[in-house]
Write an enzyme that holds these catalytic residues in place. Structure first.
Site, PDB file in Angstrom:
ATOM      1  N   LYS A  21       6.057  -8.243  -5.362  1.00 42.10           N
ATOM      2  CA  LYS A  21       4.643  -7.869  -5.592  1.00 42.10           C
ATOM      3  C   LYS A  21       4.120  -8.607  -6.831  1.00 42.10           C
ATOM      4  O   LYS A  21       4.473  -9.770  -7.029  1.00 42.10           O
ATOM      5  CB  LYS A  21       4.511  -6.353  -5.717  1.00 42.10           C
ATOM      6  N   GLY A  78       7.273   2.844  -2.387  1.00 40.01           N
ATOM      7  CA  GLY A  78       7.126   3.062  -3.824  1.00 40.01           C
ATOM      8  C   GLY A  78       7.115   4.526  -4.236  1.00 40.01           C
ATOM      9  O   GLY A  78       6.770   4.854  -5.370  1.00 40.01           O
ATOM     10  N   GLU A 128      -0.086  -2.623   1.522  1.00 42.75           N
ATOM     11  CA  GLU A 128      -0.966  -2.761   0.351  1.00 42.75           C
ATOM     12  C   GLU A 128      -2.110  -3.719   0.662  1.00 42.75           C
ATOM     13  O   GLU A 128      -3.228  -3.540   0.177  1.00 42.75           O
ATOM     14  CB  GLU A 128      -0.146  -3.212  -0.872  1.00 42.75           C
ATOM     15  N   ASN A 173      10.536  -8.091  -2.130  1.00 44.77           N
ATOM     16  CA  ASN A 173       9.090  -8.248  -2.326  1.00 44.77           C
ATOM     17  C   ASN A 173       8.772  -7.859  -3.771  1.00 44.77           C
ATOM     18  O   ASN A 173       8.716  -6.681  -4.103  1.00 44.77           O
ATOM     19  CB  ASN A 173       8.341  -7.342  -1.333  1.00 44.77           C
ATOM     20  N   HIS A 222       1.280  -6.401   5.033  1.00 43.14           N
ATOM     21  CA  HIS A 222       1.864  -5.365   4.162  1.00 43.14           C
ATOM     22  C   HIS A 222       0.832  -4.266   3.972  1.00 43.14           C
ATOM     23  O   HIS A 222      -0.369  -4.533   3.884  1.00 43.14           O
ATOM     24  CB  HIS A 222       2.264  -5.981   2.815  1.00 43.14           C
ATOM     25  N   SER A 275      11.245   2.606  -0.199  1.00 43.83           N
ATOM     26  CA  SER A 275      12.155   3.300  -1.112  1.00 43.83           C
ATOM     27  C   SER A 275      13.631   3.094  -0.780  1.00 43.83           C
ATOM     28  O   SER A 275      14.439   4.027  -0.880  1.00 43.83           O
ATOM     29  CB  SER A 275      11.816   4.804  -1.173  1.00 43.83           C
ATOM     30  N   GLU A 309       7.500  -0.078   7.890  1.00 47.81           N
ATOM     31  CA  GLU A 309       7.339   0.439   6.536  1.00 47.81           C
ATOM     32  C   GLU A 309       6.364   1.619   6.545  1.00 47.81           C
ATOM     33  O   GLU A 309       5.141   1.405   6.465  1.00 47.81           O
ATOM     34  CB  GLU A 309       6.778  -0.653   5.621  1.00 47.81           C
TER      35      GLU A 309
END
Ligand code: PEP
Length: 237
Positions: free
Chosen positions: A9, A167, A94, A7, A92, A201, A161
Site C-alpha cells: 500500500k 486490516g 480500497e 501489498n 482492490h 488479516s 478479500e
C-alpha cells in the site's frame, strides 16, 4: 505454484524497500520455499525493489484504465510492464471504496493489463453489511462479471478479500474462506489457469489453517511490511 503477494500500500521508501529485500533474502537463505513471492511496492520504490529482490517478482498496486494521454497522475499498464512488473492488482477494495472504481472501470483496466502482457490479480469480496445480509455469493458473482471479456485461456489470479477482514485483524474463518473459494472456482470454471488467493488479516499465526481451506496463496497487507512475518508465512507453505 503457490503465490504470496505483499501489498505494501502507501508504505516504504526506496531505502526501506531495499532493507526489506535484504532481510527477506537473508531469512529465506539459499533454499527458499518452493513458492512464488511477489512484492507490490508503491510506484516510487518499484525500481529499488526490483533491483534488490532478485528472483522474486514485482506487482503493481493499481493500473490506469487508459492506454496513454492526458491523465495526470495515472500510470499505464505498458509503463508498469516497462518498470519490471509481472502482475497488476486490479479492483482492490480500497480502490473500489475510496476511489469509486466500479465493475465497468475494472473491466477496462483488465483489458489494459492483458494488452501490456501483465498478469492481473483481480480482487473480489463482500462488505460486512453484504455478508450479514447473506449476499456474499451474489456479490462475488457480480464482481466476477467484470472478467466476462477476459480471455479464458490466459492465466488469472483472483484474490478473495472480504472487505471486513482487510486490516482489521479479523480474518475470515476457514469455512467461510473455503466456501467463497469454491464459489469462485465454480463461477470461473471455464478458466484454464486459475489461482485463487485469500486476503484479509493473514499473519504467521493463522496462515497454516487458512491455506488448508484450499487457496493457492495469499494477498497480504499489514503482515507483509515485516520481512520476518512475510518470510514466516512463505515458509509455512
Ligand atoms: C490487503 O490490503 O489486500 C490486505 C489483505 O490487507 P491485510 O493483510 O492488512 O488485511
Amino acid at each position: 505454484m503457490r503465490l504470496f503477494v505483499a501489498n505494501w500500500k502507501m508504505h516504504k521508501t526506496r531505502a526501506e524497500a531495499r532493507t526489506f529485500a535484504e532481510e527477506l533474502g537473508g531469512l529465506l537463505g539459499d533454499s527458499p520455499p518452493p513458492v512464488e513471492l511477489s512484492i507490490a511496492p508503491p510506484l516510487t520504490a518499484l525500481d529499488a525493489a526490483r533491483d534488490a529482490l532478485g528472483r522474486w517478482s514485482l506487482a503493481a498496486q493499481n493500473v490506469a484504465a487508459e492506454r496513454q494521454g492526458a491523465f495526470t497522475g495515472e500510470v499505464s499498464a505498458t509503463m508498469l510492464a516497462d518498470a519490471g512488473c509481472r502482475y497488476a492488482i486490479v479492483g482492490h477494495s480500497e480502490r473500489r471504496r475510496l476511489f469509486g472504481e466500479d465493475d465497468a472501470l475494472l473491466a477496462r483496466k483488465l483489458e489494459r493489463v492483458r494488452e501490456a502482457g501483465l498478469l492481473p490479480i483481480f480482487c473480489v469480496g463482500e462488505t460486512e453489511e453484504e455478508r450479514l445480509a447473506g449476499r456474499t455469493e451474489e456479490v462475488l458473482e457480480r464482481q466476477a462479471g467484470a472478467l466476462a471479456g477476459d480471455p479464458k485461456e490466459a492465466p488469472l489470479v483472483v484474490a478473495y478479500e472480504p472487505v471486513w477482514a482487510i486490516g482489521t485483524g479479523r480474518a475470515a474463518t476457514v469455512s467461510d474462506a473455503a466456501s467463497a473459494r469454491s464459489r469462485l472456482a465454480e463461477l470461473l470454471s471455464a478458466r484454464r489457469d486459475l489461482r485463487i488467493l485469500y486476503g484479509g488479516s493473514v499473519g504467521p499465526e493463522n496462515a497454516r489453517e487458512l491455506l488448508d481451506c484450499g487457496v493457492d496463496g495469499f494477498l497480504i497487507g499489514g503482515a507483509s511490511l515485516s520481512a520476518s512475518a512475510f518470510a514466516r508465512i512463505a515458509g509455512i507453505a
